[in-house]
Design a protein around this motif. Structure first.
Motif, PDB file in Angstrom:
ATOM      1  N   ASP A 176      20.123 -20.580 -35.061  1.00  0.00           N
ATOM      2  CA  ASP A 176      19.471 -21.090 -33.856  1.00  0.00           C
ATOM      3  C   ASP A 176      19.082 -19.987 -32.885  1.00  0.00           C
ATOM      4  OD1 ASP A 176      19.664 -23.762 -34.676  1.00  0.00           O
ATOM      5  OD2 ASP A 176      21.682 -23.971 -33.824  1.00  0.00           O
ATOM      6  N   THR A 177      19.850 -18.898 -32.861  1.00  0.00           N
ATOM      7  CA  THR A 177      19.594 -17.833 -31.899  1.00  0.00           C
ATOM      8  C   THR A 177      19.667 -16.469 -32.583  1.00  0.00           C
ATOM      9  OG1 THR A 177      21.916 -17.530 -31.266  1.00  0.00           O
ATOM     10  CG2 THR A 177      20.662 -19.226 -30.080  1.00  0.00           C
ATOM     11  N   PRO A 178      18.965 -15.472 -32.016  1.00  0.00           N
ATOM     12  CA  PRO A 178      18.997 -14.140 -32.627  1.00  0.00           C
ATOM     13  C   PRO A 178      20.343 -13.439 -32.469  1.00  0.00           C
ATOM     14  CG  PRO A 178      17.769 -14.077 -30.575  1.00  0.00           C
ATOM     15  CD  PRO A 178      18.040 -15.526 -30.861  1.00  0.00           C
ATOM     16  N   GLU A 179      21.131 -13.863 -31.473  1.00  0.00           N
ATOM     17  CA  GLU A 179      22.430 -13.225 -31.254  1.00  0.00           C
ATOM     18  C   GLU A 179      23.472 -13.641 -32.287  1.00  0.00           C
ATOM     19  OE1 GLU A 179      20.843 -14.295 -27.047  1.00  0.00           O
ATOM     20  OE2 GLU A 179      20.887 -15.186 -29.050  1.00  0.00           O
ATOM     21  N   ARG A 336      12.984 -11.983 -21.441  1.00  0.00           N
ATOM     22  CA  ARG A 336      14.423 -12.121 -21.700  1.00  0.00           C
ATOM     23  C   ARG A 336      15.246 -11.284 -20.712  1.00  0.00           C
ATOM     24  NH1 ARG A 336      16.232 -14.675 -26.218  1.00  0.00           N
ATOM     25  NH2 ARG A 336      18.217 -13.551 -26.052  1.00  0.00           N
ATOM     26  N   VAL A 337      14.825 -10.049 -20.503  1.00  0.00           N
ATOM     27  CA  VAL A 337      15.568  -9.186 -19.582  1.00  0.00           C
ATOM     28  C   VAL A 337      15.546  -9.757 -18.176  1.00  0.00           C
ATOM     29  CG1 VAL A 337      15.574  -6.914 -18.465  1.00  0.00           C
ATOM     30  CG2 VAL A 337      15.240  -7.091 -20.942  1.00  0.00           C
ATOM     31  N   ALA A 338      14.380 -10.223 -17.729  1.00  0.00           N
ATOM     32  CA  ALA A 338      14.264 -10.771 -16.377  1.00  0.00           C
ATOM     33  C   ALA A 338      15.113 -12.029 -16.196  1.00  0.00           C
ATOM     34  CB  ALA A 338      12.804 -11.080 -16.061  1.00  0.00           C
ATOM     35  N   LEU A 339      15.348 -12.753 -17.281  1.00  0.00           N
ATOM     36  CA  LEU A 339      16.177 -13.967 -17.224  1.00  0.00           C
ATOM     37  C   LEU A 339      17.653 -13.674 -17.448  1.00  0.00           C
ATOM     38  CD1 LEU A 339      13.899 -16.461 -19.215  1.00  0.00           C
ATOM     39  CD2 LEU A 339      14.259 -16.388 -16.728  1.00  0.00           C
ATOM     40  N   GLY A 340      17.992 -12.412 -17.669  1.00  0.00           N
ATOM     41  CA  GLY A 340      19.382 -12.046 -17.902  1.00  0.00           C
ATOM     42  C   GLY A 340      19.866 -12.343 -19.308  1.00  0.00           C
ATOM     43  N   LEU A 341      18.941 -12.477 -20.268  1.00  0.00           N
ATOM     44  CA  LEU A 341      19.305 -12.749 -21.652  1.00  0.00           C
ATOM     45  C   LEU A 341      19.483 -11.436 -22.414  1.00  0.00           C
ATOM     46  CD1 LEU A 341      16.720 -15.603 -22.321  1.00  0.00           C
ATOM     47  CD2 LEU A 341      19.137 -15.856 -21.718  1.00  0.00           C
ATOM     48  N   SER A 342      20.114 -11.494 -23.552  1.00  0.00           N
ATOM     49  CA  SER A 342      20.326 -10.296 -24.357  1.00  0.00           C
ATOM     50  C   SER A 342      19.037  -9.861 -25.037  1.00  0.00           C
ATOM     51  CB  SER A 342      21.416 -10.547 -25.398  1.00  0.00           C
ATOM     52  OG  SER A 342      21.051 -11.627 -26.240  1.00  0.00           O
ATOM     53  N   SER A 343      18.972  -8.559 -25.328  1.00  0.00           N
ATOM     54  CA  SER A 343      17.822  -8.000 -26.031  1.00  0.00           C
ATOM     55  C   SER A 343      18.227  -7.231 -27.281  1.00  0.00           C
ATOM     56  CB  SER A 343      17.021  -7.083 -25.102  1.00  0.00           C
ATOM     57  OG  SER A 343      17.855  -6.104 -24.513  1.00  0.00           O
ATOM     58  N   SER A 344      19.541  -7.075 -27.495  1.00  0.00           N
ATOM     59  CA  SER A 344      20.043  -6.450 -28.717  1.00  0.00           C
ATOM     60  C   SER A 344      21.392  -7.056 -29.055  1.00  0.00           C
ATOM     61  CB  SER A 344      20.154  -4.928 -28.560  1.00  0.00           C
ATOM     62  OG  SER A 344      21.040  -4.586 -27.509  1.00  0.00           O
ATOM     63  N   ALA A 353      28.551  -6.007 -28.641  1.00  0.00           N
ATOM     64  CA  ALA A 353      28.330  -7.417 -28.364  1.00  0.00           C
ATOM     65  C   ALA A 353      26.896  -7.587 -27.894  1.00  0.00           C
ATOM     66  CB  ALA A 353      29.301  -7.910 -27.288  1.00  0.00           C
ATOM     67  N   PRO A 354      26.320  -8.794 -27.973  1.00  0.00           N
ATOM     68  CA  PRO A 354      24.956  -8.992 -27.477  1.00  0.00           C
ATOM     69  C   PRO A 354      24.811  -8.460 -26.063  1.00  0.00           C
ATOM     70  CG  PRO A 354      25.679 -10.936 -28.650  1.00  0.00           C
ATOM     71  CD  PRO A 354      26.896 -10.043 -28.552  1.00  0.00           C
ATOM     72  N   THR A 355      23.753  -7.683 -25.847  1.00  0.00           N
ATOM     73  CA  THR A 355      23.598  -6.931 -24.617  1.00  0.00           C
ATOM     74  C   THR A 355      22.148  -7.017 -24.122  1.00  0.00           C
ATOM     75  OG1 THR A 355      25.294  -5.352 -25.306  1.00  0.00           O
ATOM     76  CG2 THR A 355      23.793  -4.623 -23.570  1.00  0.00           C
ATOM     77  N   GLY A 356      22.005  -7.112 -22.827  1.00  0.00           N
ATOM     78  CA  GLY A 356      20.690  -7.029 -22.215  1.00  0.00           C
ATOM     79  C   GLY A 356      20.442  -5.606 -21.747  1.00  0.00           C
ATOM     80  N   GLY A 357      19.210  -5.215 -21.670  1.00  0.00           N
ATOM     81  CA  GLY A 357      18.882  -3.866 -21.205  1.00  0.00           C
ATOM     82  C   GLY A 357      17.618  -3.925 -20.385  1.00  0.00           C
ATOM     83  N   GLY A 358      17.282  -2.804 -19.795  1.00  0.00           N
ATOM     84  CA  GLY A 358      16.036  -2.735 -19.046  1.00  0.00           C
ATOM     85  C   GLY A 358      16.228  -2.782 -17.551  1.00  0.00           C
ATOM     86  N   THR A 359      15.288  -2.193 -16.856  1.00  0.00           N
ATOM     87  CA  THR A 359      15.223  -2.179 -15.395  1.00  0.00           C
ATOM     88  C   THR A 359      14.052  -3.021 -14.962  1.00  0.00           C
ATOM     89  OG1 THR A 359      16.173   0.043 -15.272  1.00  0.00           O
ATOM     90  CG2 THR A 359      14.898  -0.700 -13.372  1.00  0.00           C
ATOM     91  N   VAL A 360      14.245  -3.868 -13.958  1.00  0.00           N
ATOM     92  CA  VAL A 360      13.169  -4.693 -13.420  1.00  0.00           C
ATOM     93  C   VAL A 360      12.730  -4.074 -12.099  1.00  0.00           C
ATOM     94  CG1 VAL A 360      12.444  -6.967 -12.665  1.00  0.00           C
ATOM     95  CG2 VAL A 360      14.144  -6.745 -14.489  1.00  0.00           C
ATOM     96  N   SER A 361      11.462  -3.657 -12.048  1.00  0.00           N
ATOM     97  CA  SER A 361      10.895  -3.125 -10.805  1.00  0.00           C
ATOM     98  C   SER A 361       9.879  -4.107 -10.261  1.00  0.00           C
ATOM     99  CB  SER A 361      10.208  -1.772 -11.068  1.00  0.00           C
ATOM    100  OG  SER A 361      11.163  -0.773 -11.372  1.00  0.00           O
ATOM    101  N   ASN A 362      10.082  -4.514  -9.019  1.00  0.00           N
ATOM    102  CA  ASN A 362       9.161  -5.438  -8.378  1.00  0.00           C
ATOM    103  C   ASN A 362       8.109  -4.667  -7.570  1.00  0.00           C
ATOM    104  OD1 ASN A 362      10.302  -8.072  -9.116  1.00  0.00           O
ATOM    105  ND2 ASN A 362      12.098  -7.345  -7.983  1.00  0.00           N
ATOM    106  N   PRO A 363       6.948  -5.271  -7.367  1.00  0.00           N
ATOM    107  CA  PRO A 363       5.867  -4.565  -6.626  1.00  0.00           C
ATOM    108  C   PRO A 363       6.330  -4.132  -5.236  1.00  0.00           C
ATOM    109  CG  PRO A 363       5.048  -6.575  -7.642  1.00  0.00           C
ATOM    110  CD  PRO A 363       6.519  -6.600  -7.802  1.00  0.00           C
TER     111      PRO A 363
END
Length: 363
Positions: A176-179, A336-344, A353-363
């Motif tokens: 059902d899920t990639p994790e 996924r990253v912006a929603l706080g979901l895992s990406s690996s 363990a399933p982990t999210g990554g990335g930096t969100v920069s807003n305008p």
């Protein structure tokens, strides 16, 4: 904060082949694909490629301002041509990758893109995974899982990306899920287009071996290939990943060969690396869908078909766009990253363990 539900996401990719920037729209809620939108491509000029190539192997602490500015400007110019974008994913340009030392470097500042484009930009996707002990690559497998669902796959399949480096994702769409444990296995197979492209450029002033025509005229050197296949990387249990120039010894080995024989040897080495990778899959895939520039190499595709015990198709056979798959992946991952979901997950990068990554920069 990104709104829940289906959003229009723009993803970009500037790969290790250094040919240019891909950009693509995906409609997604971060879980499933709901549709595809426009795509675009911005090629790097010969001078721009030379500048980027001169910065390969450099880290954040080195002087990379010129390369970063080039990457940012190229992306801003391309991404500014899209309308209705709610969030964007910016991969940046990989200059160096050494997960064993817990470091990776994708140059380019997503905050500058966010300000220029006036949309939130997710970037620096790999650093958190590497810092936590993962390989930081490949990152497209979560998107490959969504693609398997999109095309209605019912048996395990594999996606093979032949870019500068080759990477394989084995997907079991029954999960059902990639994790989920067992849903995905992903890893770099070995060199792919980068050694061939570099040799073509250095010897013949050509960007790549069009259609694999030169490789088809040559004879691969059996001794060089045998030595190449003894590299301990191939026996390492995945997940595992490679730097673009991890197999520099192979490139040095073909230096004395005639042009056609050298290109044939490098092309066959890439195919043999994929064949060597297949026993790492939990079970043989029903089909392998090839993406990236390597799928246009008829010689490479023919050798893969000969070496593998399953059907080998370009991803277009499944109704997908092989030129834009990685750009689409970073659109999907941005949401996924912006929603706080895992990406690996452990099966994709070896993270604990399933982990999210990335930096969100807003305008």
């Amino acid at each position: 904060m990104l709104k829940p539900g289906v959003v229009t996401a723009l993803g970009t990719m500037s790969g290790t082949s250094l040919d240019g920037v891909d950009a693509a729209i995906v409609q997604t809620d971060g879980y499933r694909i709901h549709g595809f939108g426009p795509t675009a491509y911005r090629a790097y000029t010969a001078d721009e490629q030379a500048l980027l190539r001169a910065h390969l192997g450099r880290w954040q602490s080195d002087d990379v301002a010129g390369a970063a500015r080039l990457v940012e400007d190229a992306h801003i110019a391309l991404m500014g041509g899209f309308d209705g974008v709610e969030i964007a994913g910016f991969h940046g340009q990989t200059l160096a990758h050494d997960p064993d030392q817990r470091r990776t470097h994708q140059c380019g500042d997503g905050a500058r893109l966010a300000a220029a484009l006036d949309v939130p930009v997710v970037w620096d996707f790999r650093s958190a995974d590497v810092a936590a002990g993962g390989q930081g690559a490949p990152l497209a497998p979560f998107y490959h899982f969504a693609l398997a669902k999109w095309i209605g796959a019912t048996r395990p399949i594999a996606f093979l990306n032949l870019g500068g480096v080759g990477n394989l994702t084995w997907v079991d769409p029954s999960f059902d899920t990639p994790e989920a444990d067992g849903a995905l296995i992903a890893f770099d197979t070995g060199p792919a287009n980068a050694p061939v492209n570099d040799l073509m450029r250095a010897r013949l002033g050509m960007a790549f071996d069009a259609d694999g025509a030169l490789a088809a005229q040559g004879r691969a050197d059996a001794g060089i290939l045998a030595d190449f296949m003894t590299n301990p990387y191939f026996d390492r249990v995945p997940p595992k990943s490679l730097d673009r120039d991890a197999f520099a010894a192979l490139v040095s080995a073909v230096a004395p060969l005639a042009d056609a024989d050298a290109v044939a040897t490098l092309t066959r080495a890439a195919a043999r690396a994929v064949a060597r990778a297949m026993p790492h899959c939990p079970e043989p895939p029903a089909a392998i869908y090839v993406t990236g520039g390597g799928r246009h190499n008829a010689t490479m595709m023919a050798w893969l078909a000969d070496m593998l015990n399953c059907s080998v198709f370009p991803v277009e056979k499944a109704g997908l766009d092989g030129d834009m798959l990685e750009a689409q992946a970073f659109a999907f991952l941005a949401v996924r990253v912006a929603l706080g979901l895992s990406s690996s997950a452990p099966g994709t990068t070896g993270i604990g363990a399933p982990t999210g990554g990335g930096t969100v920069s807003n305008p």
